[in-house]
Design a protein around this motif. Structure first.
Motif, short mmCIF file in Angstrom:
data_model
loop_
_atom_site.label_atom_id
_atom_site.label_comp_id
_atom_site.label_asym_id
_atom_site.label_seq_id
_atom_site.Cartn_x
_atom_site.Cartn_y
_atom_site.Cartn_z
N SER A 60 -22.04 41.08 14.72
CA SER A 60 -23.25 40.30 14.41
C SER A 60 -23.06 38.82 14.71
O SER A 60 -24.01 38.06 14.70
N THR A 113 -23.92 37.03 19.83
CA THR A 113 -25.37 36.98 20.06
C THR A 113 -25.82 37.93 21.17
O THR A 113 -26.90 38.50 21.09
N ILE A 151 -26.07 41.38 19.59
CA ILE A 151 -27.25 41.47 18.73
C ILE A 151 -28.51 41.56 19.57
O ILE A 151 -29.40 42.37 19.32
N GLN A 152 -28.57 40.72 20.58
CA GLN A 152 -29.76 40.70 21.43
C GLN A 152 -30.00 42.06 22.06
O GLN A 152 -31.10 42.60 22.03
N ASP A 192 -36.17 23.77 15.79
CA ASP A 192 -34.98 24.28 16.50
C ASP A 192 -35.20 25.72 16.93
O ASP A 192 -34.69 26.16 17.95
N VAL A 193 -35.91 26.44 16.11
CA VAL A 193 -36.14 27.85 16.40
C VAL A 193 -37.30 28.03 17.36
O VAL A 193 -37.24 28.82 18.29
N LEU A 212 -29.00 32.68 13.57
CA LEU A 212 -28.94 33.59 14.69
C LEU A 212 -30.02 33.27 15.72
O LEU A 212 -29.77 33.25 16.92
N THR A 213 -31.21 33.02 15.23
CA THR A 213 -32.30 32.73 16.18
C THR A 213 -32.04 31.44 16.91
O THR A 213 -32.36 31.31 18.08
N ILE A 214 -31.43 30.50 16.20
CA ILE A 214 -31.11 29.25 16.88
C ILE A 214 -30.09 29.49 17.98
O ILE A 214 -30.23 29.02 19.09
N LYS A 215 -29.08 30.26 17.66
CA LYS A 215 -28.06 30.58 18.66
C LYS A 215 -28.70 31.23 19.87
O LYS A 215 -28.43 30.87 21.01
N ILE A 216 -29.52 32.22 19.61
CA ILE A 216 -30.11 32.97 20.71
C ILE A 216 -31.07 32.09 21.49
O ILE A 216 -31.18 32.16 22.70
N ARG A 217 -31.74 31.24 20.76
CA ARG A 217 -32.62 30.30 21.43
C ARG A 217 -31.85 29.43 22.40
O ARG A 217 -32.29 29.16 23.51
#
Lengths: 269, 107
Positions: free
Chosen positions: A63, A66, A69-70, A211-212, B40-45
């Protein structure tokens, strides 16, 4: 190495995997393709996964990866989209794993009533997600111009002595900003309530930070709705209308769907 | 009109938000902690951040069909991954010290 049971979702009994699964689609891991496990009344779409990759310790590690997970989370989501095309499905979150078919069976039997009820609730409905964004600059100008409290504040300042006027005018900017956040939240809540009126169930979620989202605009509303498929057009009409009404104030509304009912398929009562 | 079919336009960030349950999966009998969804979303972003660059080379898969092409895209994205690693490390460090500072670091 031991095999674990990965659960995609729960469906009504009597479905064959061949009518639910695209044979072109690869497995979540290795060669084990999904299959349907019937539990009398309810059925589970599951697949076998290895403890090497999906066991507790392995998952902790994976986990943090990335790319992993993706890939796996997308697989999970795609699988549920496909299932959803063919039947009512109670989707699981990614990574819902059981030690064995026996322990899965135990869970299903324990929660049978609730699961049956939820499946019935989801029938003929779809999940839509609605996010609203606000352009801070445009909205600030609007508030500075049209907000009643700001107007009153300005009038109040005009009545003051020169010295105090100077000080208060400096503080006005902060006042407008505060009013802006209040207005923003009020409008977001109004939108949410209005859409909730056109849906069977709804959930307001945490707004994402920039950021997201990676956007210039601020997210002001993040929400999910369970909409009766037959009423979908009226639901979407509300969004179109709201956007027209609010566009000038710097709002942008985005709706996506139909999603598997991730928000409304709770395992707990 | 920004009303989209979920099959056509799902971004990774959207999907992750939906399929990860606030970082912890508790529905199965195996309990797994997954990293904080927001982190996690930040990383993937960050991994898929250079959308513009990707578009230049025709890799705008997340806008057209993320499902069919996600495999291929991941390979392309690996290169970006390396470039962004540094930025990510910086971000993580700042998150560890003060999560509220992220916005500043990213500007």
């Amino acid at each position: 190495m031991g095999k674990l049971v990965y659960l995609y979702g729960i469906i009504p009994e009597g479905h064959d995997i061949n009518e639910l699964w695209d044979p072109e689609k690869s497995a979540i891991e290795g060669e084990d393709l999904p299959y349907v496990e019937d539990f009398g009344g309810l059925a589970a779409v599951v697949t076998k996964v290895s403890e090497d990759e999906f066991g507790e310790t392995a998952m902790e590690e994976n986990s943090n990866n990335t790319a992993w997970i993706q890939e796996k989370a997308f697989h999970h989501h795609e699988a549920l989209l496909e299932l959803q095309r063919h039947t009512t499905v109670l989707p699981m979150k990614f990574g819902t794993i059981f030690e064995s078919v026996e322990s899965l069976k135990q869970m299903i039997e324990e929660k049978e009533e609730h699961l049956q009820h939820t499946l019935q609730t989801l029938e003929g409905k779809e999940e839509w997600n609605v996010k609203a964004y606000i352009n801070p600059k445009t909205f600030y100008e609007r508030v500075a111009e049209a907000n009643e409290n700001v107007k009153a504040k300005r009038e109040e300042i005009e009545q003051m002595s020169k010295g105090r006027q100077y000080l208060e005018t400096k503080k006005l900017d902060k006042f407008i900003e505060e009013e802006m956040f209040k207005d923003q939240e009020k409008k977001a809540e109004e939108m949410y309530d209005r859409l909730a009126g056109y849906s069977e169930d709804s959930e307001r979620k945490k707004n994402w930070k920039k950021d997201v989202t990676g956007r210039e605009d601020e997210m002001a509303l993040n929400s999910a709705f369970l909409v009766v498929s037959e009423d979908l057009e009226s639901f979407l009409d509300q969004i179109r209308e709201m956007e027209k009404e609010k566009e000038e104030d710097g709002w942008l509304i985005e709706a996506t769907g139909p999603w598997p009912a991730y928000h409304f398929a709770t395992m707990e009562e | 009109m920004p009303i989209e079919q979920s099959t056509r336009s799902d971004s990774i960030v959207d999907v992750l938000e939906l399929v990860l349950d606030k970082g912890v999966v508790i529905a199965g009998d195996i309990r797994v902690n997954i990293a904080d969804v927001e982190l996690l979303t930040i990383k993937i972003r960050l991994i898929v951040a250079s959308v513009d660059k990707a578009k230049e080379i025709g890799m705008d898969w997340w806008e057209s069909d993320p499902f069919l092409n996600s495999q291929a895209a991941r390979k392309e994205v690996e290169d970006e991954n390396r470039e962004l690693k540094e930025r990510l490390e910086k971000l993580e460090n700042s998150m560890a010290s003060d999560r509220t500072q992220i916005g500043e670091d990213n500007k």
